[in-house]
Design a protein around this motif. Sequence first.
Motif, PDB file in Angstrom:
ATOM      1  N   UNK A  14       0.823  -1.209   0.000  1.00 28.40           N
ATOM      2  CA  UNK A  14       0.000   0.000   0.000  1.00 28.40           C
ATOM      3  C   UNK A  14       0.857   1.258   0.000  1.00 28.40           C
ATOM      4  N   UNK A  15       1.926   1.249   0.761  1.00 25.97           N
ATOM      5  CA  UNK A  15       2.835   2.403   0.773  1.00 25.97           C
ATOM      6  C   UNK A  15       3.427   2.611  -0.620  1.00 25.97           C
ATOM      7  N   UNK A  16       3.789   1.524  -1.283  1.00 19.32           N
ATOM      8  CA  UNK A  16       4.335   1.622  -2.641  1.00 19.32           C
ATOM      9  C   UNK A  16       3.293   2.196  -3.596  1.00 19.32           C
ATOM     10  N   UNK A  17       2.048   1.760  -3.469  1.00 19.90           N
ATOM     11  CA  UNK A  17       0.971   2.328  -4.291  1.00 19.90           C
ATOM     12  C   UNK A  17       0.871   3.835  -4.038  1.00 19.90           C
ATOM     13  N   UNK A  18       0.930   4.209  -2.767  1.00 19.49           N
ATOM     14  CA  UNK A  18       0.783   5.614  -2.387  1.00 19.49           C
ATOM     15  C   UNK A  18       1.857   6.515  -2.983  1.00 19.49           C
ATOM     16  N   UNK A  19       3.061   5.972  -3.224  1.00 21.04           N
ATOM     17  CA  UNK A  19       4.133   6.794  -3.796  1.00 21.04           C
ATOM     18  C   UNK A  19       4.185   6.686  -5.317  1.00 21.04           C
ATOM     19  N   UNK A  20       3.212   5.975  -5.904  1.00 18.49           N
ATOM     20  CA  UNK A  20       3.113   5.941  -7.354  1.00 18.49           C
ATOM     21  C   UNK A  20       3.698   4.726  -8.032  1.00 18.49           C
ATOM     22  N   UNK A  21       4.028   3.704  -7.277  1.00 14.98           N
ATOM     23  CA  UNK A  21       4.568   2.488  -7.879  1.00 14.98           C
ATOM     24  C   UNK A  21       3.447   1.686  -8.543  1.00 14.98           C
ATOM     25  N   UNK A  22       3.822   0.875  -9.512  1.00 11.71           N
ATOM     26  CA  UNK A  22       2.896  -0.026 -10.191  1.00 11.71           C
ATOM     27  C   UNK A  22       2.894  -1.345  -9.417  1.00 11.71           C
ATOM     28  N   UNK A  23       1.819  -1.628  -8.701  1.00  5.60           N
ATOM     29  CA  UNK A  23       1.732  -2.822  -7.863  1.00  5.60           C
ATOM     30  C   UNK A  23       0.791  -3.816  -8.532  1.00  5.60           C
ATOM     31  N   UNK A  24       1.333  -4.999  -8.832  1.00  3.87           N
ATOM     32  CA  UNK A  24       0.556  -6.075  -9.446  1.00  3.87           C
ATOM     33  C   UNK A  24       0.738  -7.312  -8.583  1.00  3.87           C
ATOM     34  N   UNK A  25      -0.243  -7.564  -7.729  1.00  2.00           N
ATOM     35  CA  UNK A  25      -0.092  -8.658  -6.772  1.00  2.00           C
ATOM     36  C   UNK A  25       0.983  -8.291  -5.764  1.00  2.00           C
ATOM     37  N   UNK A  26       2.028  -9.109  -5.682  1.00  5.49           N
ATOM     38  CA  UNK A  26       3.137  -8.832  -4.776  1.00  5.49           C
ATOM     39  C   UNK A  26       4.316  -8.185  -5.493  1.00  5.49           C
TER      40      UNK A  26
ATOM     41  N   UNK B 226       8.809   0.362  -9.948  1.00  2.68           N
ATOM     42  CA  UNK B 226       8.887   1.778  -9.626  1.00  2.68           C
ATOM     43  C   UNK B 226       9.208   2.612 -10.854  1.00  2.68           C
ATOM     44  N   UNK B 227       8.507   3.723 -11.048  1.00  2.00           N
ATOM     45  CA  UNK B 227       8.854   4.618 -12.154  1.00  2.00           C
ATOM     46  C   UNK B 227      10.166   5.331 -11.860  1.00  2.00           C
ATOM     47  N   UNK B 228      10.812   5.788 -12.896  1.00  2.00           N
ATOM     48  CA  UNK B 228      12.049   6.546 -12.705  1.00  2.00           C
ATOM     49  C   UNK B 228      11.743   7.894 -12.089  1.00  2.00           C
ATOM     50  N   UNK B 229      12.746   8.505 -11.511  1.00  2.00           N
ATOM     51  CA  UNK B 229      12.565   9.833 -10.953  1.00  2.00           C
ATOM     52  C   UNK B 229      13.013   9.942  -9.517  1.00  2.00           C
ATOM     53  N   UNK B 230      12.962   8.843  -8.804  1.00  2.00           N
ATOM     54  CA  UNK B 230      13.461   8.794  -7.435  1.00  2.00           C
ATOM     55  C   UNK B 230      14.571   7.756  -7.436  1.00  2.00           C
ATOM     56  N   UNK B 231      15.626   7.987  -6.684  1.00  2.00           N
ATOM     57  CA  UNK B 231      16.721   7.024  -6.683  1.00  2.00           C
ATOM     58  C   UNK B 231      16.222   5.655  -6.239  1.00  2.00           C
ATOM     59  N   UNK B 232      16.849   4.632  -6.734  1.00  2.00           N
ATOM     60  CA  UNK B 232      16.430   3.267  -6.447  1.00  2.00           C
ATOM     61  C   UNK B 232      16.425   2.986  -4.947  1.00  2.00           C
ATOM     62  N   UNK B 233      17.459   3.362  -4.262  1.00  2.00           N
ATOM     63  CA  UNK B 233      17.528   3.123  -2.827  1.00  2.00           C
ATOM     64  C   UNK B 233      16.437   3.838  -2.072  1.00  2.00           C
ATOM     65  N   UNK B 234      16.142   5.040  -2.461  1.00  6.35           N
ATOM     66  CA  UNK B 234      15.089   5.804  -1.798  1.00  6.35           C
ATOM     67  C   UNK B 234      13.751   5.121  -1.977  1.00  6.35           C
ATOM     68  N   UNK B 235      13.476   4.622  -3.159  1.00  7.45           N
ATOM     69  CA  UNK B 235      12.199   3.954  -3.415  1.00  7.45           C
ATOM     70  C   UNK B 235      12.032   2.734  -2.532  1.00  7.45           C
ATOM     71  N   UNK B 236      13.067   1.932  -2.449  1.00  5.27           N
ATOM     72  CA  UNK B 236      12.985   0.708  -1.648  1.00  5.27           C
ATOM     73  C   UNK B 236      12.832   1.050  -0.172  1.00  5.27           C
ATOM     74  N   UNK B 237      13.671   1.944   0.319  1.00  2.40           N
ATOM     75  CA  UNK B 237      13.630   2.285   1.737  1.00  2.40           C
ATOM     76  C   UNK B 237      12.301   2.928   2.111  1.00  2.40           C
TER      77      UNK B 237
END
Length: 64
Positions: free
Chosen positions: A32-44, A48-59
Amino acid sequence: MLDDGLSLIVKSAEIIIEEVGIEFHDDEEALQICRDVGADVQGQLVKFPRGISAGTRIMHCRYR
């Protein structure tokens, strides 16, 4: 040379996170947090779209 290598690693990680994605098993809150920041969530699977550093997205998604 070190900066070039680091830049290549960052670009490669961004491609993997955008095109391959990351799976979050049994963690609806993280999904849900990933959805909230704009990630494409399909099941599990989360991509992540580009624009935020990879580490930041995961953390941000995993430890918010």
